[in-house]
Design an enzyme around this catalytic site. Structure first.
Site, PDB file in Angstrom:
ATOM      1  N   HIS A  70       0.858  -1.190   0.000  1.00  0.00           N
ATOM      2  CA  HIS A  70       0.000   0.000   0.000  1.00  0.00           C
ATOM      3  C   HIS A  70       0.894   1.240   0.000  1.00  0.00           C
ATOM      4  O   HIS A  70       2.118   1.119   0.212  1.00  0.00           O
ATOM      5  CB  HIS A  70      -0.860   0.016   1.264  1.00  0.00           C
ATOM      6  CG  HIS A  70      -0.011   0.184   2.486  1.00  0.00           C
ATOM      7  ND1 HIS A  70       0.570  -0.890   3.137  1.00  0.00           N
ATOM      8  CD2 HIS A  70       0.439   1.291   3.117  1.00  0.00           C
ATOM      9  CE1 HIS A  70       1.318  -0.442   4.118  1.00  0.00           C
ATOM     10  NE2 HIS A  70       1.269   0.875   4.140  1.00  0.00           N
TER      11      HIS A  70
ATOM     12  N   HIS B  70       5.717   6.009  -0.628  1.00  0.00           N
ATOM     13  CA  HIS B  70       6.480   4.835  -1.037  1.00  0.00           C
ATOM     14  C   HIS B  70       5.652   3.576  -0.786  1.00  0.00           C
ATOM     15  O   HIS B  70       4.647   3.620  -0.071  1.00  0.00           O
ATOM     16  CB  HIS B  70       7.782   4.754  -0.211  1.00  0.00           C
ATOM     17  CG  HIS B  70       7.531   4.614   1.246  1.00  0.00           C
ATOM     18  ND1 HIS B  70       7.299   5.699   2.075  1.00  0.00           N
ATOM     19  CD2 HIS B  70       7.410   3.514   2.042  1.00  0.00           C
ATOM     20  CE1 HIS B  70       7.072   5.271   3.296  1.00  0.00           C
ATOM     21  NE2 HIS B  70       7.135   3.950   3.312  1.00  0.00           N
TER      22      HIS B  70
END
Ligand code: 3AM
Length: 181
Positions: A40, A121
């Site tokens: 995620h 990220h």
């Protein structure tokens, strides 16, 4: 409950990430590789959340307005100090706007926005100790042909619950918020 807010990935991205991970993974490397179900992009880490705060989050996050937008992924990177190997997410005005709207929405529920800059990220692996930082940064530059990811359309964000465990945390999707204007 330990909670955070993030953007789940499109299936095509997950498939591509799987091939990247397979190129980097070595049996017995001692790193903690994140399970594909948990990949995620974190928008905000909330931490311990009471039932009252949870209800507040559902209301306020449900009021966030934002059109679906395209997310681009770049190469691999590494946070040395935290010992994290990740795929870099392009910081666009739309992603910044969503992150700001989300943190503004959670503030009345008692959560303070982080002071450090937003560095979006996708975490692939974590080290276990100090020595792993060098190995992680070597992995980030190891591939001769850096991975090329197709952009994907973000159509929702999710309130996740995190269940820490010895082999790494397990994340469960608790609430989904669809993006639309
Ligand atoms: O998977 P990523 O790296 O996006 O690192 C944790 C993870 O981020 C981060 O929240 C996400 C879900 O757990 N996280 C955990 N504890 C944190 C903390 N105290 C934290 N981020 C900031 N402060």
């Amino acid at each position: 409950m330990r909670m955070f807010i993030g953007i789940p990935l499109a299936e095509a991205v997950v498939e591509k990430l799987e091939t990247v991970r397979a190129r980097l993974y070595r049996r017995g490397d001692g790193l903690r590789w994140a399970a594909r179900e948990s990949w995620h992009i974190t928008l905000q880490f909330l931490g311990e959340t009471s039932a009252e705060q949870y209800a507040c989050l559902v209301t306020n996050l449900g009021a966030v307005r934002m059109e679906p937008f395209v997310i681009g992924l770049d190469g691999l990177g590494c946070f040395d100090r935290a010992g994290v190997l990740f795929v870099t997410v392009r910081l666009t005005p739309a992603l910044t706007a969503l992150q700001q709207r989300v943190t503004t929405a959670t503030e009345p529920c008692g959560f303070t926005p982080e002071k450090r800059a937003f560095a979006p990220h996708i975490t692939l692996a974590r080290g276990r100790g100090h020595d792993d930082a060098r190995r992680l940064s070597a992995l980030a530059t190891e591939l001769r042909r850096p991975p090329q990811f197709s952009p994907f359309l973000a159509e929702e964000f999710v309130l996740y619950q995190s269940f820490p465990g010895p082999g790494g945390s397990r994340y469960e999707r608790r609430e989904r918020f669809t993006l639309n204007a």
